[in-house]
Design a protein around this motif. Structure first.
Motif, short mmCIF file in Angstrom:
data_model
loop_
_atom_site.label_atom_id
_atom_site.label_comp_id
_atom_site.label_asym_id
_atom_site.label_seq_id
_atom_site.Cartn_x
_atom_site.Cartn_y
_atom_site.Cartn_z
N GLY A 255 0.85 -1.19 0.00
CA GLY A 255 0.00 0.00 0.00
C GLY A 255 0.89 1.24 0.00
N LYS A 256 0.26 2.40 0.19
CA LYS A 256 0.98 3.66 0.24
C LYS A 256 1.11 4.11 1.69
N LEU A 257 2.32 4.44 2.08
CA LEU A 257 2.57 4.89 3.45
C LEU A 257 2.30 6.37 3.64
N SER A 258 2.38 7.13 2.57
CA SER A 258 2.14 8.57 2.63
C SER A 258 1.11 8.97 1.58
N ASP A 259 0.05 9.62 2.04
CA ASP A 259 -0.97 10.09 1.10
C ASP A 259 -0.38 11.09 0.11
N ARG A 260 0.58 11.87 0.57
CA ARG A 260 1.21 12.88 -0.30
C ARG A 260 2.46 12.34 -0.99
N ARG A 261 2.75 11.06 -0.73
CA ARG A 261 3.88 10.37 -1.36
C ARG A 261 5.21 11.07 -1.10
N GLU A 262 5.35 11.57 0.13
CA GLU A 262 6.60 12.24 0.50
C GLU A 262 7.64 11.25 0.99
N TYR A 263 7.24 10.05 1.31
CA TYR A 263 8.17 9.01 1.74
C TYR A 263 7.59 7.64 1.38
N GLY A 264 8.50 6.69 1.23
CA GLY A 264 8.08 5.33 0.88
C GLY A 264 8.54 4.30 1.89
N MET A 265 9.12 4.79 3.00
CA MET A 265 9.58 3.90 4.07
C MET A 265 9.23 4.47 5.44
N LEU A 266 9.09 3.57 6.39
CA LEU A 266 8.98 3.93 7.80
C LEU A 266 10.19 3.33 8.51
N LEU A 267 11.06 4.20 9.00
CA LEU A 267 12.25 3.74 9.70
C LEU A 267 11.92 3.41 11.14
N ASN A 268 12.45 2.31 11.63
CA ASN A 268 12.25 1.94 13.02
C ASN A 268 12.82 3.01 13.94
N CYS A 269 12.10 3.31 15.01
CA CYS A 269 12.50 4.42 15.89
C CYS A 269 13.83 4.14 16.61
N ASP A 270 14.27 2.86 16.63
CA ASP A 270 15.52 2.52 17.32
C ASP A 270 16.73 2.50 16.37
N ILE A 271 16.56 2.98 15.16
CA ILE A 271 17.66 2.87 14.18
C ILE A 271 18.90 3.64 14.62
N PHE A 272 18.73 4.77 15.32
CA PHE A 272 19.87 5.58 15.74
C PHE A 272 20.28 5.26 17.18
N GLY A 273 19.69 4.21 17.75
CA GLY A 273 20.01 3.86 19.11
C GLY A 273 19.21 4.70 20.08
N LYS A 274 19.27 4.36 21.35
CA LYS A 274 18.51 5.05 22.38
C LYS A 274 19.44 5.96 23.20
#
Length: 274
Positions: A255-274
Protein backbone atom coordinates in the motif's frame (compact mmCIF):
# COMPACT_ATOMS: atom_id res chain seq x y z
CA UNK A 1 -38.00 31.91 26.74
CA UNK A 2 -38.23 28.21 25.93
CA UNK A 3 -36.09 26.55 23.31
CA UNK A 4 -37.10 23.51 21.31
CA UNK A 5 -34.31 20.99 20.93
CA UNK A 6 -34.78 18.02 18.64
CA UNK A 7 -32.80 15.27 20.35
CA UNK A 8 -32.18 13.20 17.22
CA UNK A 9 -30.77 16.19 15.31
CA UNK A 10 -28.77 17.27 18.35
CA UNK A 11 -27.30 13.75 18.50
CA UNK A 12 -26.37 13.77 14.80
CA UNK A 13 -24.70 17.18 15.05
CA UNK A 14 -22.62 16.10 18.05
CA UNK A 15 -21.76 12.81 16.36
CA UNK A 16 -20.53 14.72 13.33
CA UNK A 17 -18.49 17.16 15.41
CA UNK A 18 -16.95 14.47 17.62
CA UNK A 19 -15.97 12.47 14.55
CA UNK A 20 -14.22 15.47 13.00
CA UNK A 21 -12.43 16.31 16.26
CA UNK A 22 -11.19 12.73 16.58
CA UNK A 23 -10.00 12.74 12.98
CA UNK A 24 -8.14 15.99 13.59
CA UNK A 25 -6.60 14.54 16.76
CA UNK A 26 -5.47 11.50 14.79
CA UNK A 27 -3.78 13.82 12.28
CA UNK A 28 -1.93 15.66 15.04
CA UNK A 29 -0.69 12.65 17.01
CA UNK A 30 0.12 10.64 13.86
CA UNK A 31 -1.60 7.47 14.91
CA UNK A 32 -3.46 5.00 12.75
CA UNK A 33 -6.94 4.11 13.93
CA UNK A 34 -9.72 2.30 12.14
CA UNK A 35 -12.80 4.23 11.08
CA UNK A 36 -14.92 1.82 13.11
CA UNK A 37 -13.12 2.81 16.31
CA UNK A 38 -13.34 6.52 15.47
CA UNK A 39 -17.08 6.24 14.74
CA UNK A 40 -17.63 4.21 17.93
CA UNK A 41 -15.88 6.89 20.01
CA UNK A 42 -17.86 9.63 18.28
CA UNK A 43 -21.12 7.79 19.00
CA UNK A 44 -20.11 7.54 22.65
CA UNK A 45 -19.49 11.29 22.81
CA UNK A 46 -22.74 12.11 21.03
CA UNK A 47 -24.75 9.83 23.33
CA UNK A 48 -23.21 11.54 26.33
CA UNK A 49 -24.00 15.01 24.94
CA UNK A 50 -27.62 14.01 24.35
CA UNK A 51 -27.90 12.43 27.80
CA UNK A 52 -26.65 15.47 29.75
CA UNK A 53 -28.27 18.21 27.68
CA UNK A 54 -30.42 19.14 30.69
CA UNK A 55 -29.84 17.06 33.90
CA UNK A 56 -26.44 18.56 34.78
CA UNK A 57 -26.80 21.99 33.25
CA UNK A 58 -26.71 23.64 36.71
CA UNK A 59 -23.93 21.44 38.10
CA UNK A 60 -20.81 22.74 36.37
CA UNK A 61 -18.33 20.85 38.60
CA UNK A 62 -19.90 17.44 38.01
CA UNK A 63 -20.43 18.27 34.35
CA UNK A 64 -16.73 19.11 33.94
CA UNK A 65 -15.65 15.97 35.76
CA UNK A 66 -17.88 13.75 33.66
CA UNK A 67 -16.74 15.53 30.49
CA UNK A 68 -13.15 14.61 31.32
CA UNK A 69 -14.04 10.99 32.10
CA UNK A 70 -16.04 10.59 28.90
CA UNK A 71 -13.21 12.19 26.90
CA UNK A 72 -10.73 9.73 28.43
CA UNK A 73 -13.01 6.86 27.51
CA UNK A 74 -13.42 8.20 23.97
CA UNK A 75 -9.63 8.31 23.58
CA UNK A 76 -9.41 4.70 24.76
CA UNK A 77 -12.10 3.57 22.30
CA UNK A 78 -10.60 5.51 19.38
CA UNK A 79 -6.87 4.97 19.87
CA UNK A 80 -6.52 2.16 22.39
CA UNK A 81 -4.04 2.03 25.27
CA UNK A 82 -0.29 1.62 24.87
CA UNK A 83 1.07 3.22 28.04
CA UNK A 84 0.04 5.99 30.42
CA UNK A 85 2.28 8.66 28.90
CA UNK A 86 1.00 8.05 25.37
CA UNK A 87 -2.57 7.76 26.61
CA UNK A 88 -2.59 11.10 28.41
CA UNK A 89 -0.65 12.73 25.57
CA UNK A 90 -3.43 11.63 23.21
CA UNK A 91 -5.98 12.99 25.67
CA UNK A 92 -4.16 16.33 25.89
CA UNK A 93 -4.11 16.71 22.12
CA UNK A 94 -7.77 15.72 21.92
CA UNK A 95 -8.67 18.47 24.39
CA UNK A 96 -6.44 20.96 22.56
CA UNK A 97 -8.14 20.20 19.24
CA UNK A 98 -11.57 20.40 20.93
CA UNK A 99 -10.84 23.85 22.35
CA UNK A 100 -9.39 24.99 19.04
CA UNK A 101 -12.46 23.72 17.20
CA UNK A 102 -14.73 25.40 19.73
CA UNK A 103 -12.89 28.70 19.31
CA UNK A 104 -13.13 28.57 15.50
CA UNK A 105 -16.82 27.64 15.68
CA UNK A 106 -17.48 30.46 18.12
CA UNK A 107 -15.76 32.98 15.83
CA UNK A 108 -17.53 31.76 12.69
CA UNK A 109 -20.84 31.59 14.53
CA UNK A 110 -20.81 35.05 16.11
CA UNK A 111 -18.40 37.11 14.00
CA UNK A 112 -19.20 36.15 10.40
CA UNK A 113 -22.15 36.67 8.11
CA UNK A 114 -22.95 32.96 8.05
CA UNK A 115 -22.98 32.83 11.83
CA UNK A 116 -25.17 35.88 12.19
CA UNK A 117 -27.63 34.39 9.71
CA UNK A 118 -28.20 31.29 11.83
CA UNK A 119 -27.55 32.80 15.24
CA UNK A 120 -31.20 32.54 16.30
CA UNK A 121 -32.07 29.50 14.24
CA UNK A 122 -29.89 26.71 15.53
CA UNK A 123 -31.61 26.04 18.84
CA UNK A 124 -35.06 27.17 17.81
CA UNK A 125 -35.34 25.25 14.59
CA UNK A 126 -32.20 23.11 14.77
CA UNK A 127 -31.18 24.09 11.28
CA UNK A 128 -28.58 21.31 11.19
CA UNK A 129 -27.56 21.80 7.59
CA UNK A 130 -26.27 25.33 8.10
CA UNK A 131 -24.67 24.47 11.41
CA UNK A 132 -22.82 21.57 9.79
CA UNK A 133 -21.54 23.98 7.13
CA UNK A 134 -19.92 26.07 9.86
CA UNK A 135 -18.48 22.93 11.45
CA UNK A 136 -17.00 21.83 8.13
CA UNK A 137 -15.48 25.28 7.63
CA UNK A 138 -13.90 25.07 11.09
CA UNK A 139 -12.58 21.59 10.29
CA UNK A 140 -11.04 22.81 7.03
CA UNK A 141 -9.38 25.76 8.78
CA UNK A 142 -7.87 23.54 11.47
CA UNK A 143 -6.84 20.84 8.99
CA UNK A 144 -5.02 23.41 6.85
CA UNK A 145 -3.35 24.79 9.98
CA UNK A 146 -2.17 21.31 10.94
CA UNK A 147 -0.83 20.77 7.45
CA UNK A 148 0.98 24.10 7.24
CA UNK A 149 2.33 24.27 10.78
CA UNK A 150 2.27 20.90 12.51
CA UNK A 151 2.50 18.19 9.85
CA UNK A 152 5.08 19.92 7.71
CA UNK A 153 7.38 20.80 10.60
CA UNK A 154 7.25 17.40 12.25
CA UNK A 155 7.58 15.37 9.07
CA UNK A 156 10.35 17.52 7.63
CA UNK A 157 12.40 17.00 10.76
CA UNK A 158 11.98 13.23 10.60
CA UNK A 159 12.39 12.50 6.87
CA UNK A 160 15.68 10.98 5.73
CA UNK A 161 17.17 9.92 2.44
CA UNK A 162 17.52 6.13 2.38
CA UNK A 163 19.55 4.03 -0.03
CA UNK A 164 18.70 0.33 -0.20
CA UNK A 165 21.08 -2.21 -1.73
CA UNK A 166 20.24 -5.81 -2.59
CA UNK A 167 22.44 -7.99 -4.78
CA UNK A 168 23.40 -5.75 -7.71
CA UNK A 169 20.43 -3.41 -7.39
CA UNK A 170 20.12 -0.09 -5.58
CA UNK A 171 17.22 2.28 -4.99
CA UNK A 172 16.86 5.59 -3.19
CA UNK A 173 13.74 6.46 -1.25
CA UNK A 174 12.67 8.94 1.41
CA UNK A 175 12.07 7.39 4.83
CA UNK A 176 10.10 8.75 7.76
CA UNK A 177 11.51 8.10 11.23
CA UNK A 178 8.40 6.58 12.76
CA UNK A 179 8.36 7.10 16.53
CA UNK A 180 5.55 4.55 16.75
CA UNK A 181 7.43 1.81 14.93
CA UNK A 182 8.94 -0.56 17.51
CA UNK A 183 8.60 -3.56 15.22
CA UNK A 184 11.11 -6.39 15.71
CA UNK A 185 11.59 -9.78 14.13
CA UNK A 186 10.33 -12.19 16.81
CA UNK A 187 13.08 -14.82 16.52
CA UNK A 188 16.25 -12.72 16.20
CA UNK A 189 14.93 -9.62 17.95
CA UNK A 190 16.31 -7.41 15.16
CA UNK A 191 14.56 -4.15 14.39
CA UNK A 192 12.36 -4.06 11.28
CA UNK A 193 11.91 -1.16 8.90
CA UNK A 194 8.89 -0.96 6.63
CA UNK A 195 8.93 -0.16 2.92
CA UNK A 196 6.25 -0.03 0.27
CA UNK A 197 6.02 -3.08 -1.97
CA UNK A 198 6.91 -1.02 -5.05
CA UNK A 199 10.14 0.16 -3.39
CA UNK A 200 11.24 -3.38 -2.52
CA UNK A 201 10.25 -4.68 -5.95
CA UNK A 202 12.72 -2.28 -7.57
CA UNK A 203 15.64 -4.04 -5.90
CA UNK A 204 14.30 -7.58 -5.52
CA UNK A 205 12.27 -8.06 -8.70
CA UNK A 206 8.63 -9.03 -9.10
CA UNK A 207 8.86 -12.38 -7.33
CA UNK A 208 9.76 -11.28 -3.84
CA UNK A 209 10.29 -14.22 -1.54
CA UNK A 210 9.15 -13.60 2.01
CA UNK A 211 12.09 -14.75 4.11
CA UNK A 212 10.56 -13.58 7.38
CA UNK A 213 7.00 -13.66 8.66
CA UNK A 214 6.64 -10.78 11.09
CA UNK A 215 3.53 -10.51 13.29
CA UNK A 216 2.49 -7.06 14.44
CA UNK A 217 -0.33 -5.30 16.22
CA UNK A 218 -1.79 -1.87 15.58
CA UNK A 219 -4.88 0.11 16.48
CA UNK A 220 -7.80 -1.47 14.67
CA UNK A 221 -5.81 -4.58 13.67
CA UNK A 222 -4.87 -6.87 16.53
CA UNK A 223 -3.20 -9.64 14.52
CA UNK A 224 -1.40 -8.48 11.39
CA UNK A 225 1.39 -10.10 9.40
CA UNK A 226 4.18 -8.53 7.35
CA UNK A 227 6.49 -10.42 5.06
CA UNK A 228 10.08 -9.33 5.46
CA UNK A 229 13.18 -9.43 3.30
CA UNK A 230 16.78 -9.20 4.49
CA UNK A 231 18.72 -6.94 2.15
CA UNK A 232 22.46 -6.33 1.87
CA UNK A 233 22.76 -2.77 3.10
CA UNK A 234 20.81 0.36 4.00
CA UNK A 235 22.27 3.86 4.25
CA UNK A 236 20.33 6.63 6.01
CA UNK A 237 21.34 10.30 5.75
CA UNK A 238 19.81 13.64 6.64
CA UNK A 239 19.20 16.07 9.51
CA UNK A 240 22.87 15.91 10.59
CA UNK A 241 22.67 12.14 10.98
CA UNK A 242 24.19 9.39 8.91
CA UNK A 243 24.23 5.66 9.44
CA UNK A 244 24.92 2.52 7.42
CA UNK A 245 23.17 -0.70 8.39
CA UNK A 246 24.37 -4.09 7.22
CA UNK A 247 21.78 -6.75 6.39
CA UNK A 248 18.69 -4.96 7.74
CA UNK A 249 15.25 -6.55 7.66
CA UNK A 250 12.70 -4.71 5.54
CA UNK A 251 9.00 -5.38 6.11
CA UNK A 252 6.97 -5.19 2.92
CA UNK A 253 3.83 -3.05 3.02
CA UNK A 254 1.34 -3.50 0.18
CA UNK A 255 0.00 0.00 0.00
CA UNK A 256 0.98 3.66 0.24
CA UNK A 257 2.57 4.89 3.45
CA UNK A 258 2.14 8.57 2.63
CA UNK A 259 -0.97 10.09 1.10
CA UNK A 260 1.21 12.88 -0.30
CA UNK A 261 3.88 10.37 -1.36
CA UNK A 262 6.60 12.24 0.50
CA UNK A 263 8.17 9.01 1.74
CA UNK A 264 8.08 5.33 0.88
CA UNK A 265 9.58 3.90 4.07
CA UNK A 266 8.98 3.93 7.80
CA UNK A 267 12.25 3.74 9.70
CA UNK A 268 12.25 1.94 13.02
CA UNK A 269 12.50 4.42 15.89
CA UNK A 270 15.52 2.52 17.32
CA UNK A 271 17.66 2.87 14.18
CA UNK A 272 19.87 5.58 15.74
CA UNK A 273 20.01 3.86 19.11
CA UNK A 274 18.51 5.05 22.38
Amino acid sequence: MEYVVYLDVFFIINLFMDYLILRLTMSVIKIRASKIRIVAAAILGAMYSAAVIKPLVNHSFYLTLINILISLFMIYVAFGFKDLITYFKNFAFFMMVSFFMGGILNYLYYKTYIGKTINKLVFKYMDAGRFIIITVLAYIIIRISIFLIWDRKREFEKIYRVTLKYMDNKVEVMGLLDTGNFLREPVTGEIVHIAEYEVVRKIAGKNIGGVFVIPYTSVGEADGILYGLRIDEMAVTGNDKEIAVKNPIIGIYKGKLSDRREYGMLLNCDIFGK
